[in-house]
Motif scaffolding. Structure first.
Motif, PDB file in Angstrom:
ATOM      1  N   LYS A  80      -1.237   0.191  -8.959  1.00 16.58           N
ATOM      2  CA  LYS A  80      -2.171  -0.406  -8.008  1.00 16.58           C
ATOM      3  C   LYS A  80      -2.844  -1.657  -8.566  1.00 16.58           C
ATOM      4  O   LYS A  80      -4.065  -1.800  -8.542  1.00 16.58           O
ATOM      5  N   GLU A  81      -2.041  -2.568  -9.071  1.00 16.09           N
ATOM      6  CA  GLU A  81      -2.574  -3.824  -9.570  1.00 16.09           C
ATOM      7  C   GLU A  81      -1.587  -4.938  -9.259  1.00 16.09           C
ATOM      8  O   GLU A  81      -0.379  -4.806  -9.506  1.00 16.09           O
ATOM      9  N   PHE A 125      -6.728  -1.120  -4.855  1.00 17.02           N
ATOM     10  CA  PHE A 125      -5.914  -1.971  -5.714  1.00 17.02           C
ATOM     11  C   PHE A 125      -6.821  -2.857  -6.562  1.00 17.02           C
ATOM     12  O   PHE A 125      -7.937  -3.202  -6.150  1.00 17.02           O
ATOM     13  N   ASN A 185      -7.733  -0.307  -0.369  1.00 21.53           N
ATOM     14  CA  ASN A 185      -6.843   0.798  -0.766  1.00 21.53           C
ATOM     15  C   ASN A 185      -6.808   0.960  -2.286  1.00 21.53           C
ATOM     16  O   ASN A 185      -5.807   1.414  -2.847  1.00 21.53           O
ATOM     17  N   VAL A 203       0.840  -1.211   0.000  1.00 16.46           N
ATOM     18  CA  VAL A 203       0.000   0.000   0.000  1.00 16.46           C
ATOM     19  C   VAL A 203       0.869   1.254   0.000  1.00 16.46           C
ATOM     20  O   VAL A 203       0.590   2.234  -0.700  1.00 16.46           O
ATOM     21  N   LEU A 255      -5.680  -4.696   0.349  1.00 18.72           N
ATOM     22  CA  LEU A 255      -5.349  -4.065  -0.928  1.00 18.72           C
ATOM     23  C   LEU A 255      -6.592  -3.511  -1.609  1.00 18.72           C
ATOM     24  O   LEU A 255      -6.578  -2.397  -2.151  1.00 18.72           O
TER      25      LEU A 255
END
Length: 528
Positions: A420-421, A443, A441, A414, A438
């Protein structure tokens, strides 16, 4: 190599045959050799006491000392006489192609004694005695010691019906009697590594190791390695009736291991056929299979003294892991879960993956069961646990970042990932909060279910004071047949501990996510 290789051997006729065979094979590759007979050692100059170096056994001790003292360059052994743990600084340099691994019965007069109510058979081997009595319980076994020539003479001088020998020794000394005077005991499982010759050398002597590698017979080394793993885990040595035989046919290894009671009344057997490239732990697996099903009750000697504390591991432990436990703690172990790998579609790894996540070794192994290393194009790899990291770096590639548990890894991702993958390779019963953290946040989490966890519960006795868990599934499996009661739950990490705390009053969490750390927590707890 210009150096003359000094070949250490005992001076018996059979030992000299072995040493001369090694010399001949090394000579075939242009190496010069010299035979050095070692039957006793004078002044011993070593850095450590013999027991600290792991030097034991009347068959190998003098050669080991001569090797460590620099008096010889290699030592030649009948492999079945070599302890399963070699002394510190000494390694297996080569194994010659195996000779006849069978046992034979040398007959005094004729085979008519088989039709009688009683017979006397001579052998000094506990393994041969147990197997013979299992097949012929009405016969009497008498002891037989000495070298091959001496034992043949004793058979001639005594009123015995026959004596059992290793076929290889008789053949190598050209002492195998005519066909009418011996019977091949092809039903008798030989001693681990019977018929094989092993060469030992110093681990630091790279030139010698390279020379020995030229005469190493890979197929024999593989087979006897499996047999000796079986022996090592059972801790049999020369004191338990243990037989083991591995053979390769058409890229498959066929392995049979046996354990008998000394009186031959009871027998346990393991048999399995596996591809050669999937047989690395076959001997160890077979030994644990037998131990889990009552094999310890058949051991001639009780290796574990009476323990004041008993614990149960829900994962089979290796011999070394068991030895890490305090001397006052006894342990029983068996697998409460089994893993079945899924078949994965090739599209999963068709494109490069920027961020790959692993929280277990099982996921790594399952992925590699479907794809080769070259098919896996991962830019970054993140994982939980040092062993998972070692496996990834050995089989796939460099690990970008490692944490001790899933929660810490999620926090790291994070805070540090710009993209974000992630692709999370996991099992069907994962219980960590990593994906949830995740997703919360923002993701994108692509979960790939690589394997399925199957519970294999079993009821255990009430005598255990501690239970060792290595996954939430292990806890679940245990509770299928058992209750928590007052037993202490020792857990490999926070995720497993979280599951255990729902049922156990007393939960101890290891500092690291390793089996060794769990064992240390057991030692620390019961030492208090």
């Amino acid at each position: 190599m210009d150096k003359i290789i000094r070949i250490g051997t005992r001076s018996s006729k059979l030992a000299l045959w072995q040493a001369n065979t090694v010399a001949e094979q090394l000579g075939h590759f242009g190496h010069k050799t010299e035979i050095v007979k070692i039957d006793s050692i004078g002044d011993i100059v070593l850095d450590k006491p013999l027991y600290e170096l792991g030097i034991t056994g009347v068959f190998t001790k003098n050669l080991d000392i001569a090797l460590l003292n620099g008096e010889i360059d290699i030592a030649v052994h009948s492999f079945k006489d070599v302890p399963t743990k070699l002394p510190e600084g000494i390694v297996q340099a080569a194994v010659l192609k195996r000779g006849d691994f069978n046992d034979v019965l040398v007959i005094k007069e004729d085979e008519n004694f088989f039709t009688k109510d009683a017979a006397i058979i001579a052998t000094g081997s506990l393994r041969r005695k147990a197997q013979w009595l299992y097949r012929y319980p009405h016969h009497t076994i008498t002891g037989l010691r000495g070298n091959v020539i001496t034992r043949l003479q004793k058979l001639e001088d005594n009123d015995w019906d026959g004596a059992i020998f290793a076929a290889a020794g008789l053949k190598r000394l050209k002492l195998l009697p005519e066909k009418e005077k011996h019977i091949k005991l092809d039903w008798m499982i030989p001693a681990p590594a019977q018929g094989a010759v092993m060469i030992a050398a110093l681990e630091k002597d790279e030139d010698i190791l390279e020379a020995c590698k030229e005469i190493n017979h890979e197929e024999t080394a593989t087979c006897v390695g499996i047999e000796r793993d079986f022996l090592r885990v059972l801790e049999g040595g020369c004191t338990a009736p243990i037989g083991a035989l591995a053979m390769i046919f058409d890229e498959e290894i066929k392995f049979k291991g046996t354990l008998f009671s000394p009186d031959g009344k009871n027998k346990m057997e393991f048999y399995k056929e596996v591809p050669v490239n999937n047989a690395t732990d076959l001997g160890e697996y077979g030994a644990n299979y037998i131990l889990e099903r009552g094999g310890k009750k058949l051991m001639r000697e009780v290796h574990d003294i009476e323990k004041s504390t008993l614990v149960y591991s829900t994962k089979s432990l290796s011999h070394d892991q068991t030895n890490n436990l305090s001397s006052k703690i006894g342990v029983t172990s068996s697998d409460f879960i089994t893993i079945r790998n899924n078949r994965l579609k090739r599209v999963i790894v068709k494109k490069p993956i920027k961020n790959a996540l692993f929280t277990s070794q099982n996921a790594v192994e399952a992925l590699l069961n479907n794809f080769s290393r070259v098919e896996l194009d991962f830019e970054n790899i993140y994982c939980v646990g040092r062993r998972t990291k070692r496996l990834i770096e050995k089989k796939i590639g460099k690990v970008t970042h490692i944490e001790n548990n899933s929660e810490k890894l999620a926090d790291y991702l994070v805070k540090n990932l710009d993209t974000k993958e992630v692709t999370f390779f996991c099992g069907d019963k994962r219980m960590d909060d990593l994906p949830t953290t995740l997703l919360n946040n923002y993701f994108i989490v692509n979960e790939v279910e690589c394997y399925q966890t199957q519970l294999t519960p079993r009821l255990i006795e009430d005598k255990y004071k501690g239970i060792l868990f290595y996954s939430p599934s292990g806890v679940e499996s245990y509770l299928k047949e058992n209750t928590a009661n007052e037993i202490v739950a020792f857990c490999i990490g926070e995720t497993t501990a979280k599951k255990a705390k729902d049922h156990f009053k007393n939960v101890v969490v290891s500092k690291l996510s390793t089996v060794e750390s769990v064992i240390k927590s057991v030692n620390d707890y019961f030492q208090e």
